[in-house]
Design a protein around this motif. Structure first.
Motif, PDB file in Angstrom:
ATOM      1  N   ARG A  63      -4.338 -11.594  -3.091  1.00 39.43           N
ATOM      2  CA  ARG A  63      -4.502 -10.485  -3.599  1.00 39.43           C
ATOM      3  C   ARG A  63      -6.074 -10.201  -4.084  1.00 39.43           C
ATOM      4  O   ARG A  63      -6.583 -11.129  -4.651  1.00 39.43           O
ATOM      5  CB  ARG A  63      -3.693 -10.192  -4.995  1.00 39.43           C
ATOM      6  N   VAL A  69      -5.026  -3.200   1.752  1.00 44.61           N
ATOM      7  CA  VAL A  69      -3.515  -2.586   1.496  1.00 44.61           C
ATOM      8  C   VAL A  69      -2.801  -3.239   0.561  1.00 44.61           C
ATOM      9  O   VAL A  69      -2.350  -4.386   0.527  1.00 44.61           O
ATOM     10  CB  VAL A  69      -2.887  -2.520   2.778  1.00 44.61           C
ATOM     11  N   ASN A  70      -2.705  -2.389  -0.730  1.00 48.49           N
ATOM     12  CA  ASN A  70      -1.815  -3.095  -1.833  1.00 48.49           C
ATOM     13  C   ASN A  70      -2.407  -4.490  -2.185  1.00 48.49           C
ATOM     14  O   ASN A  70      -1.814  -5.393  -2.421  1.00 48.49           O
ATOM     15  CB  ASN A  70      -0.292  -3.281  -1.382  1.00 48.49           C
ATOM     16  N   GLY A 112      -2.195   3.614  -5.178  1.00 49.52           N
ATOM     17  CA  GLY A 112      -1.107   2.704  -4.505  1.00 49.52           C
ATOM     18  C   GLY A 112      -0.659   1.739  -5.549  1.00 49.52           C
ATOM     19  O   GLY A 112      -0.874   1.820  -6.877  1.00 49.52           O
ATOM     20  N   TYR A 113       0.595   0.869  -5.310  1.00 47.85           N
ATOM     21  CA  TYR A 113       1.043  -0.046  -6.096  1.00 47.85           C
ATOM     22  C   TYR A 113       0.035  -0.821  -6.640  1.00 47.85           C
ATOM     23  O   TYR A 113      -0.220  -1.270  -7.617  1.00 47.85           O
ATOM     24  CB  TYR A 113       2.048  -0.803  -5.328  1.00 47.85           C
ATOM     25  N   ARG A 114      -0.967  -1.222  -5.537  1.00 45.52           N
ATOM     26  CA  ARG A 114      -2.178  -1.929  -5.904  1.00 45.52           C
ATOM     27  C   ARG A 114      -3.283  -1.296  -5.191  1.00 45.52           C
ATOM     28  O   ARG A 114      -3.045  -0.185  -4.247  1.00 45.52           O
ATOM     29  CB  ARG A 114      -2.086  -3.492  -5.162  1.00 45.52           C
ATOM     30  N   THR A 115      -4.478  -1.810  -5.270  1.00 46.14           N
ATOM     31  CA  THR A 115      -5.373  -1.040  -4.583  1.00 46.14           C
ATOM     32  C   THR A 115      -5.473  -0.894  -3.211  1.00 46.14           C
ATOM     33  O   THR A 115      -5.346  -1.965  -2.281  1.00 46.14           O
ATOM     34  CB  THR A 115      -7.057  -1.680  -5.178  1.00 46.14           C
ATOM     35  N   THR A 116      -5.703   0.272  -2.569  1.00 41.07           N
ATOM     36  CA  THR A 116      -5.747   0.512  -1.235  1.00 41.07           C
ATOM     37  C   THR A 116      -6.897   1.220  -0.770  1.00 41.07           C
ATOM     38  O   THR A 116      -7.183   2.143  -1.391  1.00 41.07           O
ATOM     39  CB  THR A 116      -4.433   1.047  -0.695  1.00 41.07           C
ATOM     40  N   TYR A 167       2.991   6.304   5.019  1.00 38.46           N
ATOM     41  CA  TYR A 167       2.321   5.803   4.100  1.00 38.46           C
ATOM     42  C   TYR A 167       0.927   6.776   3.573  1.00 38.46           C
ATOM     43  O   TYR A 167       0.870   6.939   2.479  1.00 38.46           O
ATOM     44  CB  TYR A 167       1.915   4.330   4.225  1.00 38.46           C
ATOM     45  N   GLU A 218      -0.395   8.577   0.317  1.00 39.63           N
ATOM     46  CA  GLU A 218      -1.823   8.085  -0.459  1.00 39.63           C
ATOM     47  C   GLU A 218      -2.527   9.141  -0.503  1.00 39.63           C
ATOM     48  O   GLU A 218      -3.318   9.365  -1.505  1.00 39.63           O
ATOM     49  CB  GLU A 218      -1.978   6.855   0.441  1.00 39.63           C
TER      50      GLU A 218
END
Length: 193
Positions: free
Chosen positions: A7, A27-28, A71-75, A127, A131
């Motif tokens: 990550r 992506v995430n 997003g859930y994590r940076t995208t 997706y 986003e």
């Protein structure tokens, strides 16, 4: 598409350089290799760029500019074509890297040209749709050569309303109200090679 399992933060991604010319999206939080575009996708993007140039100044158009999305994590995403607002053009002016950061205004319009395959369809139709809506991008076009259609998504109260155009339907765009273009014109650009 190759993806790392480590990550990364946005800052690590922006500083990342593996010494190759490989393009990546984050992506995430994971580094994902972006495959080369097909020749048809490139032709469609260049054709749309030429059409858009007749309506808006070149300083508001981008190819290859990244946009950080929620997003859930940076995208990050790299749309095939992007139309900026004046405020976003000013915010990007002088930037070391052409990235629409979270603290910048959103683009007015992003265009994605769907590559063949269910993975690509899911990415562009599902997706990226959520986003881009979360990033408050006013208009999102999905140009789909396989389905022979262009879907124009317009942001209304935080969600996209969808209009699908085929054949000789005149495209309707809030961002480009004077556009006189049909899906047939856009999608047949590959036939004139």
């Amino acid at each position: 598409m190759t993806t790392t399992t480590r990550r990364m933060t946005l800052e690590e991604y922006l500083d990342y350089d593996d010494g190759t010319d490989t393009r990546y999206e984050l992506v995430n939080g994971e580094l994902a290799e972006v495959p080369s575009e097909s020749d048809l996708n490139n032709l469609i993007a260049v054709y749309l760029l030429a059409e858009f140039l007749q309506l808006i100044p070149v300083r508001l158009l981008r190819r290859g500019t990244e946009v950080v999305v929620n997003g859930y994590r940076t995208t990050t995403r790299i749309p095939d074509l992007m139309v900026l607002t004046e405020d976003l053009a000013a915010a990007l002016s002088g930037s070391k890297r052409s990235v629409v950061m979270p603290d910048m205004p959103p683009p007015a319009l992003v265009v994605e040209i769907v590559s063949p395959g269910t993975t690509n369809e899911a990415r562009d139709y599902r997706y990226k749709r959520s986003e881009y809506a979360a990033r408050s991008i006013a208009e999102y076009w999905i140009v789909d050569p396989q389905q022979a259609q262009i879907t124009v998504l317009t942001l209304v109260a935080g969600l996209y309303e969808e209009a699908v155009f085929k054949g000789n339907d005149r495209l309707i765009s809030a961002t480009l109200p004077n556009l006189d273009l049909t899906p047939a014109q856009v999608l047949q650009v590959g036939d004139s090679q």
